[in-house]
Design an enzyme around this catalytic site. Structure first.
Site, short mmCIF file in Angstrom:
data_model
loop_
_atom_site.label_atom_id
_atom_site.label_comp_id
_atom_site.label_asym_id
_atom_site.label_seq_id
_atom_site.Cartn_x
_atom_site.Cartn_y
_atom_site.Cartn_z
N ASP A 1 34.19 34.04 -30.65
CA ASP A 1 35.49 33.57 -31.14
C ASP A 1 36.62 34.26 -30.38
OD1 ASP A 1 37.21 32.15 -32.97
OD2 ASP A 1 37.55 34.06 -33.99
N SER B 1 46.86 22.66 -29.87
CA SER B 1 46.56 22.28 -28.48
C SER B 1 46.33 20.77 -28.36
CB SER B 1 45.33 23.04 -27.97
OG SER B 1 44.18 22.73 -28.75
N TRP C 1 50.26 37.77 -29.51
CA TRP C 1 49.34 36.67 -29.83
C TRP C 1 49.67 35.49 -28.92
CZ3 TRP C 1 51.07 32.02 -32.36
CH2 TRP C 1 50.05 31.05 -32.44
N ARG D 1 47.33 38.44 -37.77
CA ARG D 1 46.33 38.57 -36.71
C ARG D 1 45.57 39.88 -36.83
NH1 ARG D 1 46.40 34.03 -36.62
NH2 ARG D 1 47.04 32.56 -35.03
N HIS E 1 52.60 25.07 -33.47
CA HIS E 1 51.66 25.71 -34.41
C HIS E 1 52.27 25.65 -35.80
CE1 HIS E 1 48.64 28.64 -35.86
NE2 HIS E 1 48.00 28.52 -34.71
N ASN F 1 42.48 22.76 -33.19
CA ASN F 1 42.97 22.89 -34.57
C ASN F 1 43.46 21.59 -35.19
OD1 ASN F 1 42.35 25.54 -34.81
ND2 ASN F 1 44.44 26.32 -34.56
N GLU G 1 35.52 23.98 -38.24
CA GLU G 1 35.87 25.33 -38.68
C GLU G 1 36.46 25.23 -40.08
OE1 GLU G 1 38.11 28.30 -36.04
OE2 GLU G 1 39.67 27.63 -37.41
O1 SFD Z 1 43.38 30.21 -33.08
C1 SFD Z 1 57.49 26.51 -17.19
N1 SFD Z 1 46.85 27.66 -30.09
C2 SFD Z 1 45.78 27.00 -30.70
N2 SFD Z 1 45.62 25.66 -30.70
C3 SFD Z 1 44.42 25.08 -31.04
O2 SFD Z 1 44.27 23.84 -31.03
N3 SFD Z 1 43.35 25.87 -31.39
C4 SFD Z 1 43.43 27.25 -31.46
O3 SFD Z 1 42.44 27.94 -31.66
C5 SFD Z 1 44.75 27.81 -31.30
N4 SFD Z 1 44.99 29.21 -31.43
C6 SFD Z 1 45.68 29.81 -30.37
C7 SFD Z 1 46.70 29.04 -29.75
C8 SFD Z 1 47.45 29.68 -28.74
C9 SFD Z 1 47.16 30.99 -28.37
C10 SFD Z 1 47.98 31.65 -27.32
C11 SFD Z 1 46.10 31.69 -28.98
C12 SFD Z 1 45.37 31.09 -29.97
C13 SFD Z 1 45.76 33.08 -28.55
C14 SFD Z 1 48.08 26.92 -29.86
C15 SFD Z 1 48.12 26.05 -28.60
O4 SFD Z 1 47.72 26.77 -27.50
C16 SFD Z 1 49.55 25.50 -28.41
O5 SFD Z 1 49.88 24.80 -29.57
C17 SFD Z 1 49.72 24.58 -27.19
O6 SFD Z 1 49.25 25.20 -26.03
C18 SFD Z 1 51.18 24.19 -27.00
O7 SFD Z 1 51.30 23.37 -25.86
P1 SFD Z 1 52.65 23.30 -24.94
O8 SFD Z 1 52.36 22.38 -23.82
O9 SFD Z 1 53.81 23.07 -25.79
O10 SFD Z 1 52.81 24.81 -24.38
P2 SFD Z 1 51.91 25.59 -23.28
O11 SFD Z 1 50.51 25.11 -23.33
O12 SFD Z 1 52.12 27.04 -23.50
O13 SFD Z 1 52.55 25.16 -21.86
C19 SFD Z 1 53.83 25.58 -21.45
C20 SFD Z 1 53.93 25.29 -19.94
O14 SFD Z 1 55.26 25.44 -19.47
C21 SFD Z 1 55.28 26.19 -18.27
N5 SFD Z 1 56.61 26.80 -18.17
N6 SFD Z 1 57.36 25.73 -16.09
C22 SFD Z 1 58.42 25.65 -15.26
N7 SFD Z 1 59.59 26.34 -15.47
C23 SFD Z 1 59.74 27.16 -16.56
N8 SFD Z 1 60.91 27.79 -16.76
C24 SFD Z 1 58.65 27.25 -17.48
N9 SFD Z 1 58.46 27.95 -18.64
C25 SFD Z 1 57.21 27.65 -19.05
C26 SFD Z 1 54.12 27.16 -18.45
O15 SFD Z 1 53.66 27.71 -17.23
C27 SFD Z 1 53.08 26.23 -19.08
O16 SFD Z 1 52.44 25.47 -18.08
S1 SFD Z 1 44.79 29.96 -32.93
O17 SFD Z 1 45.54 31.16 -32.95
O18 SFD Z 1 45.25 29.01 -33.91
P1 AMP Z 2 44.78 30.77 -37.03
O1 AMP Z 2 43.58 31.35 -36.36
O2 AMP Z 2 45.37 31.67 -38.07
O3 AMP Z 2 45.80 30.23 -36.07
O4 AMP Z 2 44.25 29.51 -37.84
C1 AMP Z 2 43.60 28.42 -37.23
C2 AMP Z 2 43.80 27.25 -38.14
O5 AMP Z 2 43.33 27.53 -39.45
C3 AMP Z 2 45.24 26.82 -38.32
O6 AMP Z 2 45.23 25.43 -38.50
C4 AMP Z 2 45.68 27.52 -39.59
O7 AMP Z 2 46.74 26.89 -40.23
C5 AMP Z 2 44.38 27.47 -40.41
N1 AMP Z 2 44.19 28.61 -41.33
C6 AMP Z 2 44.11 29.92 -41.00
N2 AMP Z 2 43.92 30.68 -42.10
C7 AMP Z 2 43.87 29.84 -43.14
C8 AMP Z 2 43.68 30.00 -44.56
N3 AMP Z 2 43.53 31.20 -45.10
N4 AMP Z 2 43.72 28.89 -45.31
C9 AMP Z 2 43.88 27.68 -44.77
N5 AMP Z 2 44.06 27.45 -43.46
C10 AMP Z 2 44.05 28.51 -42.65
#
Ligand code: SFD
Ligand code: AMP
Length: 629
Positions: A353, A441, A219, A250, A390, A65, A129
């Site tokens: 997706d 990510s 989510w 969602r 996020h 993203n 995207e």
């Molecule tokens: O579509 C301990 N995210 C998306 N990012 C993208 O770039 N593209 C996407 O498509 C994304 N989408 C999405 C995303 C997440 C999810 C769940 C879905 C869809 C379904 C967001 C990213 O995943 C997110 O921003 C990053 O992963 C954040 O990274 P970070 O490192 O801050 O968090 P992490 O990856 O969850 O890792 C956490 C770690 O900590 C460990 N942990 N270890 C020891 N002791 C403890 N007490 C702990 N507590 C946690 C965990 O095990 C893990 O290793 S979409 O929706 O936008």
């Molecule tokens: P999401 O699947 O909702 O997490 O969205 C993935 C990425 O697209 C994130 O960067 C969001 O901020 C962006 N996004 C989702 N929906 C929209 C929308 N309607 N307009 C603009 N950006 C969006």
């Protein structure tokens, strides 16, 4: 024998300790290994799970993203900063966002080099995207990224399935952490010259929509349980944006993300009467200051317009998948063969997706005979999450880089080492660091790299052996393991181990926390609406919950982890309630609405709301927002 006597204690000494094994931690590992080698230093990493599939990216993702495209001149760093500032209704740390934006492309190129398949167009360019998002075949995303981290650090320096509970402090300096194995009876003491906290965000602080048979579906993943917030707060770090929860829209009940539908397929969302809230409610945007006029419309305002429809009884709200697919395929309608081929391609992209990142959504489609090219799917606002990476912003208040400060911002935003919290030697990245949203990510990985490089520089400058008070460690061991003894000693006093006046099991404790947050702090059941009076009542109930946390009981190691996860969630909850109370306005309708202060108040509240906990005292403070770009 008590758990304290039974558990063996293992001490690990290192120069830098990375806590977490997710995106930010994997980025940290790669960068730290590089700089540590140059300086003859040691780096250890500890994760509560197995790095290959730990954290939010466990199931994979279908898009990256954050990709700025600096080299091709697609966008500038300033473009990204403008986007994030607008999306967060003016509240953002421009220095932090810019620092990530200028490094994130390099991280994405590394992902590709390590083997992550990024979609390519006919000219060999990345398939976007949306403006900032790249399409990937991402079911193995985390495995690819973890492999690089493991290769860099060496498996001997990685501790998997060890749950970190508490920071270790030497006065105002963080000198390590303690935790326990979730597989055998071992208590770990990590001593370090610097600590990098990357334990993700917090889920299940609020009652989720999926309860009962669906409990656990969310989510963001439920194993993101507030450890970052707890750890940094307990170390005494200043925290920011604790009111900025994220509520994503969602696909209903299985939480399939909407980004690909809105951006790639250009789908509309309509209500039960066919009305399009983004069009019909456009005038509502006038009420939300300059932020209602920007493009893209901020995520919370997009949510808000849909919520107004729902509150007026116009639901369900549908993602018009069938319409979007037909519209794209229409371009081929004069050539039946090409049309059929395009339809097949779109159908497979639609399924992929979800198969890449939210498999349960595909299962729900299959279970309900949903063919997206024929039938719309319901969408809904999910429960609130705390996720600084996020579209939320909660996390620790960290130092920015020196070269991106303005004359005004330097005094407030810079204190020596990028991504160091206000606690010496404690760094944060990803969901753990605040006010730098939209890193996702790729940006979390890039921020992990930034933080690790700075943490190694800190160790080089402050290379003294960590002073750890072993008496204090002993006390912590007793406190951390106590739930095991309480359960064991009293479990026989009732016939049902779930019902026993001597202890509370972690699941019941979590339900109690979620009920308080849901009803008093603006959860799903209260349409994300709260007020001063509700919040004050919620605080009263949270205080009783905190008292009872002393009586958590654990049947086994797994439940012991659950006990501490829920204590971590409880601290995240308190930080949230206190900060919503402090901010006397409504700035993010669609994330939460304060009914007693229902308007934006730019004059008084275009500021950061920060907090700090010291000696059990919570201090709230405003911090200035600096415009740098
Ligand atoms: O579509 C301990 N995210 C998306 N990012 C993208 O770039 N593209 C996407 O498509 C994304 N989408 C999405 C995303 C997440 C999810 C769940 C879905 C869809 C379904 C967001 C990213 O995943 C997110 O921003 C990053 O992963 C954040 O990274 P970070 O490192 O801050 O968090 P992490 O990856 O969850 O890792 C956490 C770690 O900590 C460990 N942990 N270890 C020891 N002791 C403890 N007490 C702990 N507590 C946690 C965990 O095990 C893990 O290793 S979409 O929706 O936008
Ligand atoms: P999401 O699947 O909702 O997490 O969205 C993935 C990425 O697209 C994130 O960067 C969001 O901020 C962006 N996004 C989702 N929906 C929209 C929308 N309607 N307009 C603009 N950006 C969006």
């Amino acid at each position: 024998m008590s758990a304290y006597d039974r558990f063996k204690t293992v001490e690990v000494s290192t120069d830098l300790l990375i806590i977490g094994g997710g995106m930010a931690a994997c980025g940290s590992a790669v960068e730290a290994a590089h700089w540590a080698k140059k300086n003859g230093l040691k780096v250890a990493l500890v994760d509560k799970a197995a790095m290959d599939r730990s954290g939010a990216v466990a199931m994979g993702l279908s898009a990256i993203n954050q990709y700025v495209g600096l080299k091709d001149g697609q966008n500038t760093v300033k473009d990204y900063v403008d986007y994030v500032r607008n999306d967060l209704m003016g509240v953002t740390r421009e220095d932090l966002v810019a620092n990530i934006a200028r490094h994130v492309d390099g991280t994405v190129h590394l992902f590709e080099k390590w083997g992550l398949p990024i979609w390519k167009d006919e000219n060999g360019g990345y398939v976007h995207e949306g403006r900032w998002q790249l399409m990937i075949n991402g079911e193995s995303y985390k495995v690819v990224v973890a492999e690089a981290a493991k290769n860099a650090l060496g498996t001997d320096n990685i501790y998997e399935r060890v749950f970190i509970t508490e920071p270790l402090m030497d006065g105002d300096k963080c000198v390590g952490a303690v935790g326990f194995s979730v597989r055998d009876e071992t208590f770990y003491v990590f001593k370090a010259k610097a600590v990098l906290c990357a334990m993700g965000g917090a889920v299940h602080v609020f009652k989720p929509r999926s309860s009962g048979e669906g409990l656990g579906r969310a989510w963001y993943p439920p194993w993101n349980s507030g450890s970052s917030a707890y750890f940094t707060m307990k170390a005494g770090a200043e925290m920011t944006c604790q009111e900025v929860r994220f509520i994503p829209v969602r696909f209903k009940d299985a939480y399939g993300p909407v980004g690909a539908w809105f951006l790639l397929f250009k789908s509309r969302a309509t209500n039960a009467f066919g009305g399009e809230y983004m069009v019909e409610r456009r005038s509502e945007l006038e009420k939300w200051g300059p932020y209602g006029k920007v493009k893209p419309i901020p995520a919370n305002l997009r949510n808000w317009l849909g919520m107004l429809d729902v509150m007026e009884g116009k639901g369900p709200i549908y993602m018009r998948t069938e319409e979007a697919i037909q519209k794209i395929a229409d371009a081929y309608k004069d050539d039946p063969k090409a049309f059929k081929k395009k339809m097949k391609e779109l159908e497979s992209e639609a399924w992929e997706d979800f198969l890449d990142m939210t498999i349960s959504q595909s299962i729900l489609w299959a279970a309900t005979n949903t063919q997206p090219e024929e039938k719309s799917s319901e969408i809904a606002a999910a429960e609130p999450y705390f996720i600084g990476s996020h579209s939320g912003a909660s996390g620790a208040w960290v130092s920015g880089p020196e070269d991106l400060q303005s004359a005004d911002s330097k005094g407030d935003y810079f204190w020596g080492y990028p991504n160091m919290t206000t606690v010496k030697g404690l760094f944060a990245a990803g969901d753990a660091s605040g006010a730098s949203s939209h890193k996702f990510s790729s940006g979390s990985h890039a921020e992990g790299r930034i933080a690790a490089k700075a943490a190694i520089a800190y160790v080089v400058d402050n290379n003294a052996e960590p002073k750890v008070d072993m008496g204090k460690v002993d006390e912590l061991k007793k406190t951390i393991l106590k739930p095991l003894d309480l359960f064991e000693q009293t479990k026989g006093q009732t016939t049902d181990p779930n019902i026993n006046p001597n202890y509370i099991r972690p699941k019941m404790f979590m339900f109690r926390l979620q009920k308080i947050m849901d009803e008093y702090a603006g959860g799903v059941s209260s349409q994300f609406t709260t007020s001063k009076h509700l919040l004050q009542k919620g605080m009263e109930l949270l205080a009783f919950l905190k008292e009872d946390s002393d009586k958590l009981g654990a049947e086994n190691l797994h439940e012991l982890m659950r006990c501490w996860e829920n204590i971590h969630r409880m601290w995240q909850a308190e930080a949230h309630v206190r900060t919503i109370l402090f901010r006397e306005e409504t700035r993010w309708p669609g994330y939460y609405f304060r009914a007693d202060t229902p308007k934006l108040d730019e004059g008084n509240w275009l500021v950061f709301a920060n907090l700090k906990v010291q000696n059990d005292e919570w201090q709230m403070m405003k911090r200035k927002i600096h415009k740098i770009f």
